[in-house]
Scaffold this active site. Sequence first.
Site, PDB file in Angstrom:
ATOM      1  N   GLU A 131      63.027  25.128  -2.184  1.00 18.32           N
ATOM      2  CA  GLU A 131      62.751  26.296  -3.003  1.00 18.32           C
ATOM      3  C   GLU A 131      64.096  26.975  -3.233  1.00 18.32           C
ATOM      4  O   GLU A 131      64.794  27.267  -2.265  1.00 18.32           O
ATOM      5  CB  GLU A 131      61.802  27.213  -2.212  1.00 18.32           C
ATOM      6  CG  GLU A 131      61.158  28.264  -3.041  1.00 18.32           C
ATOM      7  CD  GLU A 131      60.249  29.164  -2.207  1.00 18.32           C
ATOM      8  OE1 GLU A 131      59.850  28.772  -1.091  1.00 18.32           O
ATOM      9  OE2 GLU A 131      59.969  30.268  -2.676  1.00 18.32           O
ATOM     10  N   ARG A 181      60.405  19.803  12.288  1.00 15.30           N
ATOM     11  CA  ARG A 181      61.601  20.393  11.706  1.00 15.30           C
ATOM     12  C   ARG A 181      62.707  20.443  12.744  1.00 15.30           C
ATOM     13  O   ARG A 181      62.457  20.400  13.948  1.00 15.30           O
ATOM     14  CB  ARG A 181      61.320  21.779  11.152  1.00 15.30           C
ATOM     15  CG  ARG A 181      60.876  22.811  12.151  1.00 15.30           C
ATOM     16  CD  ARG A 181      60.868  24.217  11.551  1.00 15.30           C
ATOM     17  NE  ARG A 181      60.243  24.264  10.245  1.00 15.30           N
ATOM     18  CZ  ARG A 181      60.833  24.808   9.165  1.00 15.30           C
ATOM     19  NH1 ARG A 181      62.011  25.364   9.253  1.00 15.30           N
ATOM     20  NH2 ARG A 181      60.228  24.829   8.018  1.00 15.30           N
ATOM     21  N   LYS A 189      65.931  30.566   5.935  1.00 18.46           N
ATOM     22  CA  LYS A 189      66.724  31.159   4.869  1.00 18.46           C
ATOM     23  C   LYS A 189      66.628  32.676   4.897  1.00 18.46           C
ATOM     24  O   LYS A 189      67.588  33.371   4.577  1.00 18.46           O
ATOM     25  CB  LYS A 189      66.244  30.616   3.521  1.00 18.46           C
ATOM     26  CG  LYS A 189      66.753  29.217   3.245  1.00 18.46           C
ATOM     27  CD  LYS A 189      66.278  28.686   1.914  1.00 18.46           C
ATOM     28  CE  LYS A 189      64.890  28.136   2.010  1.00 18.46           C
ATOM     29  NZ  LYS A 189      64.469  27.393   0.817  1.00 18.46           N
TER      30      LYS A 189
END
Length: 599
Positions: free
Chosen positions: A40, A305, A315
């Site tokens: 994204e 992850r 982020k």
Amino acid sequence: MSDSVTPAAPAAPTDFIRDIVSADLASGKHQRIVTRFPPEPNGYLHIGHAKSICLNFGIAHENGGQCNLRMDDTNPAKEDLEYVDSIQEDVRWLIGGWADQSIGLKPVGASPAANPVADGVDYHLSAVLPAASEGQQLEPFFASAYFDQIYEFAERLILKGKAYVCDLTPEETERYRGAPDRPGTNSPFRDRSVEENLDLFRRMRAAEFPDGKRTLRARIDMTSPNVWLRDPILYRIRHTEHHQTGKRWCVYPMYDFAHCLSDYIEGVTHSICTLEFEVHRPLYDWILEALQLARPLPHQYEFARLNLGYTVMSKRKLLQLVNEKIVKGWNDPRMPTISGLRRRGVSPGALRDFAYHIGVTKYNGLTDVAVLEKAIRDDLNRRAARRMAVLRPLKIVLTNIAEGETIPCEAVNNPEDPTSGTRTLHLTREVWIEQDDFMETPPPKYFRLRPGGEVRLKYACIIRCDQVVKDASGQVTEIHGFADLTTRTGQPNSGKKVKGTIHWVSATQAISAEVRLYDRLFTEEEPEKDGRDFKSVLNPRSLEPVTAHLEPSLAGATASDRFQFERLGYFCLDADSRPGTPVFNRTISLKDGWAKAQS
Ligand code: ATP
Ligand code: MG
């Protein structure tokens, strides 16, 4: 191994996802593998993304398939073109060609004898990718390019009676959803007619309603134990300009709706994401099934992850570090971002080796930052040119060398690389050594310089400390000593042994530079352990700038050069350098100083 035995081709990495891919090819379920990496564009990529990039591009290229870089740009509110650009640059850097990559690279499947790699790592993506030349753009895919098609799919769902327009407010929607242990309640708008739904949805698109007024929802099951199946929202109204589509849209698809359809549109076979999305998978499948799309359908697989010690990764938190000026931007060399690591001097090969070593599993855990640091050191050890630099200088006057006299000394450029040759340094009357390399009253087993003692200046000769000069406050200001030139290479006493060897630079020939000593950004391995605010455990010494003296050859350093400053660590030129005022970053120290400090 005898010369006549051909070593077996090194194995490509294996993991449960690669096993699935191999099985799907073997069974003929797929003829060609297509994966995607779908960031994204709401921030810069970090090392967690690097793991996903290496996995997705790796699988595609090991199998002669394709991996699409796709901007998952369905939420215009938080997105920005700056991020789109940085993502492309970072992906291209990580997987594409890079000037230094010729070192330690070879094609997957090539024999290690033909292409020796120092640490035996045999997995390098760039070797099988068409190498992007400098400045060449990768053309990414954009989910926003499918807005028309995704909208059509939404109308198709309405026509099938599988989606409806809902007028509940966001708060009401939340309340009606129930909880994992409590079923939800049907929306009062659930049984609208197909005609009414179609009309309202078209009017949503035609900007007749304000943000939040209506949504399009899938008609699934408000009592499902999986809350993601409780009539999830597919479209919402957002009167926001989009960085790709401008003002064309005021309804935007939700992630779950856009993602599976983007995968489908692109012919993705294996849609690989992190474990949090496991609970979304039934919805992913439901949408594709409900639309009765042509087979084969893409399938979603989940892996753990990356969580890395001594840093934060999301982020949102990295943006906080940037916005609050705790670091100097997304590419601050202390950041775990790909651009930060690049600026720090880490190579794409080191990051790919790291991704290879940590592997791919289904269990969330914390990866020891030492694994990353080892990959960085192994890579730099192979290819960094050795140079001498003094970070905290103490002057020595070698009284038997005349002023203006220069005594040439040959220095090896890289003992790991016999082709790298040698260079000439000059011993002069005045030289800099590290303050640490002299002690007036040293402890036992201190083998460096002391009053009356001897030490070898690397590549030069043995020197003796004759006199310690101090200022009024008793601080040592300089040392006077004797250089035994008969102990130089090729001289009669070259074999003379002393216990210590130290680095040095000529005080008359050295150039000065700002050297930025970077360290971990946090003092705790898990900055957010037990709900702690990560900003409470920032390492106050994560950046220490010093004015250093460097051997003169470093005046010609370029951005792509990598150096080992002997006995100190690995360094590279920073973009802040100006002609005559170089700035160097410490990529990493030679040894793990933290392990030592804690033992
Ligand atoms: P963050 O939580 O850091 O904001 P994100 O998951 O929201 O990350 P996306 O841009 O949506 O970031 O991620 C793009 C891809 O990278 C996704 O497929 C995601 O699963 C993967 N990814 C993100 N973070 C990690 C990580 N720490 N380890 C491995 N893969 C990751
Ligand atoms: Mg995300």
